[in-house]
Motif scaffolding. Structure first.
Motif, mmCIF file in Angstrom:
data_model
loop_
_atom_site.group_PDB
_atom_site.id
_atom_site.type_symbol
_atom_site.label_atom_id
_atom_site.label_comp_id
_atom_site.label_asym_id
_atom_site.label_seq_id
_atom_site.Cartn_x
_atom_site.Cartn_y
_atom_site.Cartn_z
ATOM 1 N N ARG A 145 0.835 -1.194 0.000
ATOM 2 C CA ARG A 145 0.000 0.000 0.000
ATOM 3 C C ARG A 145 0.877 1.254 0.000
ATOM 4 N N GLY A 146 1.976 1.216 0.761
ATOM 5 C CA GLY A 146 2.920 2.325 0.733
ATOM 6 C C GLY A 146 3.559 2.481 -0.631
ATOM 7 N N LEU A 147 3.901 1.353 -1.270
ATOM 8 C CA LEU A 147 4.471 1.411 -2.613
ATOM 9 C C LEU A 147 3.481 2.038 -3.592
ATOM 10 N N ALA A 148 2.210 1.665 -3.483
ATOM 11 C CA ALA A 148 1.191 2.240 -4.363
ATOM 12 C C ALA A 148 1.099 3.753 -4.171
ATOM 13 N N LEU A 149 1.203 4.222 -2.934
ATOM 14 C CA LEU A 149 1.138 5.664 -2.669
ATOM 15 C C LEU A 149 2.319 6.393 -3.302
ATOM 16 N N TRP A 150 3.495 5.810 -3.213
ATOM 17 C CA TRP A 150 4.671 6.433 -3.826
ATOM 18 C C TRP A 150 4.535 6.461 -5.344
ATOM 19 N N LEU A 151 4.059 5.363 -5.906
ATOM 20 C CA LEU A 151 3.908 5.303 -7.359
ATOM 21 C C LEU A 151 2.859 6.289 -7.853
ATOM 22 N N ILE A 152 1.761 6.423 -7.119
ATOM 23 C CA ILE A 152 0.722 7.389 -7.500
ATOM 24 C C ILE A 152 1.294 8.802 -7.483
ATOM 25 N N PHE A 153 2.076 9.117 -6.468
ATOM 26 C CA PHE A 153 2.698 10.442 -6.381
ATOM 27 C C PHE A 153 3.605 10.700 -7.578
ATOM 28 N N ILE A 154 4.453 9.749 -7.926
ATOM 29 C CA ILE A 154 5.375 9.923 -9.053
ATOM 30 C C ILE A 154 4.603 10.028 -10.369
ATOM 31 N N ASP A 155 3.540 9.207 -10.513
ATOM 32 C CA ASP A 155 2.754 9.257 -11.751
ATOM 33 C C ASP A 155 2.008 10.570 -11.916
ATOM 34 N N HIS A 156 1.741 11.277 -10.824
ATOM 35 C CA HIS A 156 1.047 12.563 -10.900
ATOM 36 C C HIS A 156 1.977 13.712 -11.267
ATOM 37 N N LEU A 157 3.279 13.455 -11.251
ATOM 38 C CA LEU A 157 4.235 14.469 -11.686
ATOM 39 C C LEU A 157 4.374 14.429 -13.206
ATOM 40 N N PRO A 158 4.890 15.502 -13.818
ATOM 41 C CA PRO A 158 5.131 15.454 -15.266
ATOM 42 C C PRO A 158 6.080 14.307 -15.607
ATOM 43 N N PRO A 159 5.908 13.678 -16.757
ATOM 44 C CA PRO A 159 6.756 12.542 -17.131
ATOM 45 C C PRO A 159 8.232 12.931 -17.197
ATOM 46 N N SER A 160 9.071 12.054 -16.670
ATOM 47 C CA SER A 160 10.512 12.252 -16.730
ATOM 48 C C SER A 160 11.189 10.912 -16.516
ATOM 49 N N LEU A 161 12.483 10.932 -16.252
ATOM 50 C CA LEU A 161 13.252 9.701 -16.137
ATOM 51 C C LEU A 161 12.740 8.814 -15.020
ATOM 52 N N LEU A 162 12.407 9.411 -13.874
ATOM 53 C CA LEU A 162 11.978 8.617 -12.730
ATOM 54 C C LEU A 162 10.620 7.961 -12.967
ATOM 55 N N ILE B 41 5.076 1.108 -12.433
ATOM 56 C CA ILE B 41 4.682 -0.124 -13.124
ATOM 57 C C ILE B 41 3.792 0.133 -14.329
ATOM 58 N N ARG B 42 3.217 1.315 -14.444
ATOM 59 C CA ARG B 42 2.290 1.554 -15.550
ATOM 60 C C ARG B 42 2.993 1.537 -16.908
ATOM 61 N N ASN B 43 4.314 1.676 -16.924
ATOM 62 C CA ASN B 43 5.063 1.667 -18.177
ATOM 63 C C ASN B 43 5.442 0.262 -18.627
ATOM 64 N N TYR B 44 5.080 -0.752 -17.846
ATOM 65 C CA TYR B 44 5.497 -2.114 -18.167
ATOM 66 C C TYR B 44 4.330 -3.085 -18.258
ATOM 67 N N GLY B 45 3.133 -2.568 -18.319
ATOM 68 C CA GLY B 45 1.969 -3.427 -18.425
ATOM 69 C C GLY B 45 0.699 -2.600 -18.465
ATOM 70 N N PHE B 46 -0.427 -3.267 -18.347
ATOM 71 C CA PHE B 46 -1.714 -2.592 -18.497
ATOM 72 C C PHE B 46 -2.207 -1.949 -17.206
ATOM 73 N N SER B 47 -1.905 -2.523 -16.063
ATOM 74 C CA SER B 47 -2.404 -1.997 -14.792
ATOM 75 C C SER B 47 -1.384 -1.047 -14.180
ATOM 76 N N ASP B 48 -1.791 -0.358 -13.105
ATOM 77 C CA ASP B 48 -0.875 0.533 -12.406
ATOM 78 C C ASP B 48 -1.154 0.483 -10.918
ATOM 79 N N ALA B 49 -0.690 1.495 -10.193
ATOM 80 C CA ALA B 49 -0.817 1.485 -8.739
ATOM 81 C C ALA B 49 -2.261 1.553 -8.263
ATOM 82 N N THR B 50 -3.159 2.063 -9.092
ATOM 83 C CA THR B 50 -4.556 2.176 -8.676
ATOM 84 C C THR B 50 -5.159 0.806 -8.395
ATOM 85 N N GLU B 51 -4.855 -0.177 -9.237
ATOM 86 C CA GLU B 51 -5.371 -1.531 -9.010
ATOM 87 C C GLU B 51 -4.865 -2.102 -7.687
#
Length: 421
Positions: A51-68, A73-83
């Motif tokens: 659950r903590g990992l999902a929160l971190w991923l959601i935060f990063i995904d809400h930032l403008p796209p960049s290297l990080l 996980i959303r860049n490597y499959g169909f689902s992401d942290a929301t699931e």
């Protein structure tokens, strides 16, 4: 995530009472152990970890796209942290309030669920207010009205009286504020879900699948203000929430043999590999020439709003692999390196709200300062450190400053265990 052994049906040490009683006259199953409720006061660290990992991923995904962003996980499959987040919410909510329903009855359990819904609703309104103030201040201070348009608050500035009412009804939401309204609606349905699960869990899951199919067939949705629909359709996303509850209430035990099968493992690996290849075609168009046109026509668009079946099955494949690689007694769960993730997952409602606030602050800095990947990485890591620090402060307060209340607090009323936010 608690997908691991809990999905395979492992019992929790120190417990003896199963969450789901055997029907009258039925012979007890001995082929696989029954899922049991956690001992009073005991936390499931894998649950908090993911659950903590999902929160971190959601935060990063809400930032403008960049290297990080490529670490999410959303860049490597169909689902992401929301699931991950919604499944854990359903699982933990059933764990906590399922116990309350068995021990105290439907009325008491429903009252406790509604109290939790009210807490999440108040958090949503508070976050909405702070978020609007943050965006309005930045847009005015830096004389850049594009922020208000980009973050979806133009209608609020035009008609604040109407928009506030719509926001209180969960119909108006700025960008990045769609998860909490979805969770509020799902938690409102939890008393009915648990009551049906107590009666017939498999039938309940079947009804959930039926509602999902009807939603796709007849295009059921909830409208949003001023136009459009919810970014996460509750009629569709309820399937993942109910599936999490079903796993917690005995479904995981019944699936244990299937998930332990090598056939299941190789099917999951093959599906994840195929999904990875498809996502590569989004970034490397030259690879799309190897994709069958009929498959593309059937597959696209992969709808996130209505929880496309490809996203759901991708999450299931990830869960099946997780089952095999993360045992409950994995020593790494006690590692100090994973402590920040576990702390954030333990206080997910507060950390989610903080993450939304920090995401816009980071978005603003990146828009105003051309710092490149280095600045993006610095902002991302700074946001994660702030979330960790806040989780530590909350944990310290609950452990030390509120010690007298924690002595009488039981797992039955643990709001943090029940999905967070």
């Amino acid at each position: 995530m608690t997908i691991a052994d809990q999905v395979t049906g492992s019992t929790v040490a120190g417990t003896a009472k199963p969450l789901q009683a055997n029907p009258a006259g039925a012979r007890p199953r001995t082929a696989s152990p029954a899922i049991s409720l956690p001992a009073i006061g005991e936390r499931e660290l894998r649950l908090d970890l993911f659950r903590g990992l999902a929160l971190w991923l959601i935060f990063i995904d809400h930032l403008p796209p960049s290297l990080l962003t490529w670490f999410t996980i959303r860049n490597y499959g169909f689902s992401d942290a929301t699931e991950i987040f919604i499944f854990i919410s359903g699982y933990t909510a059933a764990f906590v309030y399922g116990r309350a329903m068995l021990e105290s009855g439907v009325v008491v359990a429903t009252a406790r669920i509604l109290r939790r819904v009210w807490q999440i609703y108040v958090a949503h309104v508070f976050l909405f207010t702070i978020f609007l103030a943050e965006i309005s201040y930045v847009a005015t201070r830096f004389e850049n009205p594009l922020y208000t348009e980009e973050m979806g608050i133009m209608d609020f500035l035009k008609q604040p009286d109407v928009t506030i009412v719509q926001a209180l009804l969960l119909r108006f939401r700025p960008v990045n504020m769609d998860v909490l309204p979805l969770y509020i609606v799902l938690m409102l349905a939890l008393p009915l879900i648990l009551w049906l699960m107590k009666w017939r869990p498999d039938v309940t899951l079947g009804l959930s699948v039926l509602l999902y199919a009807v939603t796709w067939e007849y295009d059921l949705y909830l409208s949003a203000y001023p136009n459009g629909f919810w970014a996460f359709n509750p009629f569709a996303w309820q399937l993942l929430f109910v599936f999490g509850a079903w796993c917690a209430l005995g479904g995981a035990r019944r699936m244990s043999r299937i998930l332990a099968s090598r056939v299941t493992m190789w099917i999951s690996i093959a599906y994840l590999a195929a999904a990875f290849y498809v996502t590569l075609t989004w970034y490397v168009p030259q690879l799309s020439q190897f994709m069958p046109k009929l498959l593309e026509q059937w597959m696209y668009p992969i709808d996130k709003a209505d929880l496309d079946v490809l996203r759901f099955t991708h999450f299931l494949a990830l869960a099946a692999i997780t089952v095999r690689v993360l045992p409950r007694d994995w020593p790494g769960l006690k590692s100090r390196w994973l402590r920040p993730l576990i702390l954030c997952g333990s206080h997910s409602l507060e950390i989610f709200c903080l993450g939304v606030f920090l995401a816009f602050a980071g978005h603003f800095i990146l828009a105003e300062v051309a710092g490149g990947p280095a600045l993006h990485a610095l902002i991302s890591l700074s946001g994660i450190l702030i979330m960790w620090a806040m989780a530590w402060v909350i944990s310290w307060y609950k452990r030390v400053a509120d010690k007298s209340g924690s002595k009488t607090k039981s797992a039955v009323g643990s709001a943090d265990m029940a999905g967070g936010g």
